[in-house]
Design a protein around this motif. Sequence first.
Motif, short mmCIF file in Angstrom:
data_model
loop_
_atom_site.label_atom_id
_atom_site.label_comp_id
_atom_site.label_asym_id
_atom_site.label_seq_id
_atom_site.Cartn_x
_atom_site.Cartn_y
_atom_site.Cartn_z
N GLU A 68 0.83 -1.20 0.00
CA GLU A 68 0.00 0.00 0.00
C GLU A 68 0.87 1.26 0.00
O GLU A 68 0.54 2.25 -0.66
N LEU A 69 1.97 1.22 0.73
CA LEU A 69 2.89 2.36 0.74
C LEU A 69 3.39 2.67 -0.68
O LEU A 69 3.41 3.82 -1.11
N ILE A 70 3.79 1.62 -1.39
CA ILE A 70 4.30 1.81 -2.75
C ILE A 70 3.21 2.36 -3.65
O ILE A 70 3.44 3.28 -4.45
N ARG A 71 1.99 1.82 -3.54
CA ARG A 71 0.88 2.31 -4.36
C ARG A 71 0.64 3.80 -4.11
O ARG A 71 0.46 4.59 -5.04
N ILE B 264 12.35 1.93 -6.23
CA ILE B 264 11.98 1.27 -4.98
C ILE B 264 12.39 -0.19 -5.05
O ILE B 264 12.02 -0.91 -5.99
N LEU B 265 13.14 -0.63 -4.04
CA LEU B 265 13.55 -2.02 -3.91
C LEU B 265 12.81 -2.65 -2.75
O LEU B 265 12.87 -2.14 -1.62
N ILE B 266 12.08 -3.72 -3.00
CA ILE B 266 11.34 -4.43 -1.96
C ILE B 266 12.25 -5.42 -1.25
O ILE B 266 13.02 -6.15 -1.87
N LEU B 267 12.15 -5.43 0.08
CA LEU B 267 12.72 -6.50 0.89
C LEU B 267 11.55 -7.29 1.47
O LEU B 267 10.65 -6.70 2.06
N THR B 268 11.57 -8.59 1.30
CA THR B 268 10.44 -9.37 1.80
C THR B 268 10.88 -10.74 2.29
O THR B 268 11.78 -11.36 1.73
N ALA B 269 10.24 -11.19 3.36
CA ALA B 269 10.44 -12.55 3.85
C ALA B 269 9.45 -13.50 3.18
O ALA B 269 9.48 -14.71 3.41
N ARG B 270 8.57 -12.94 2.39
CA ARG B 270 7.54 -13.74 1.73
C ARG B 270 8.11 -14.30 0.44
O ARG B 270 8.60 -13.56 -0.41
N VAL C 246 5.06 -10.44 -7.43
CA VAL C 246 4.41 -9.82 -8.59
C VAL C 246 3.53 -8.66 -8.14
O VAL C 246 3.51 -7.60 -8.77
N GLU C 247 2.80 -8.83 -7.02
CA GLU C 247 1.95 -7.77 -6.51
C GLU C 247 2.78 -6.53 -6.16
O GLU C 247 2.38 -5.40 -6.44
N GLY C 248 3.94 -6.75 -5.57
CA GLY C 248 4.81 -5.63 -5.24
C GLY C 248 5.31 -4.90 -6.48
O GLY C 248 5.32 -3.67 -6.53
N ASP D 50 3.84 -4.92 -9.42
CA ASP D 50 2.68 -4.28 -10.04
C ASP D 50 2.27 -3.00 -9.30
O ASP D 50 1.71 -2.09 -9.91
N ALA D 51 2.54 -2.93 -8.02
CA ALA D 51 2.22 -1.73 -7.24
C ALA D 51 3.14 -0.57 -7.59
O ALA D 51 2.82 0.59 -7.31
N GLY D 52 4.29 -0.89 -8.20
CA GLY D 52 5.21 0.18 -8.62
C GLY D 52 6.64 0.00 -8.18
O GLY D 52 7.48 0.86 -8.46
N ALA D 53 6.96 -1.11 -7.52
CA ALA D 53 8.35 -1.36 -7.14
C ALA D 53 9.16 -1.70 -8.39
O ALA D 53 8.63 -2.14 -9.41
N ASP D 54 10.48 -1.47 -8.29
CA ASP D 54 11.36 -1.72 -9.44
C ASP D 54 12.11 -3.04 -9.35
O ASP D 54 12.56 -3.57 -10.36
N ASP D 55 12.26 -3.56 -8.14
CA ASP D 55 13.01 -4.80 -7.95
C ASP D 55 12.70 -5.33 -6.56
O ASP D 55 12.07 -4.64 -5.75
N TYR D 56 13.14 -6.55 -6.27
CA TYR D 56 12.90 -7.11 -4.94
C TYR D 56 14.03 -8.04 -4.54
O TYR D 56 14.75 -8.59 -5.38
N LEU D 57 14.20 -8.21 -3.24
CA LEU D 57 15.10 -9.18 -2.65
C LEU D 57 14.33 -9.96 -1.60
O LEU D 57 13.56 -9.38 -0.84
#
Length: 224
Positions: free
Chosen positions: A61-64, A75-81, A88-90, A92-99
């Motif tokens: 929600e913050l990214i949206r 925006i780079l997502i950090l997630t334990a999920r 994909v949801e992250g 699609d919300a507007g993040a550029d990458d994830y770890l």
Amino acid sequence: MRILVIEDDVQLAENLRNVLEKEKYSVDLCHDGENGLFHLTEYPLDLAVVDLGLPKIDGIELIRRARAQDIKIPILILTARDRWQEKVEGLDAGADDYLTKPFHVEELIARCNALIRRSAGQANPEISIGPITLHTRSQQVFVDDRELSLTAYEYKVLEYLMVNPHKVISKSELTEHIYDQDFDLDSNVIEVFVLRLRKKLDPDGTLNPVETLRGRGYRFKTQW
């Protein structure tokens, strides 16, 4: 370059700050989504590292909301999920990458460097303008074949100027992007760093790599 880390695990956030500061980044920390969103909207930043499982406002929600307010920094997502649907949801919300946690520090640094370069139109980790070459991975600077010895803040100033070579950058903008939010923005220390950089980059006074535009700021020279 200035990075915002939004992570509710205080110890992990401090560890990330230490790692990134060793890489010569300036780092601000927030521990919940509400404060994180405030910092995204109020402070000049070059990158945000966002945990998904945040209190008050979750990471998605913050990214949206940030993108809805036309905040364009990477925006780079950090997630334990580890479910691919949430990644994909992250994105699609507007993040550029994830770890995905746990992660290797070297990968985090490499992704941060790459995202910042791409956002400035610099995909190559080696930035060469005229005879001056800056290696963003090793943080080495060369004039022709001569390697320069720069302090951490001299490097930060030069990197920001070379990543934005066509832009006129004010003293206050430079200050905001190389220091954290508590620094005195009225300080004249930027002038000292620029003066030292000129002497190191151009000891003979023949290149004039950093131009001063009176009343406006500085610009890195692109025509040689």
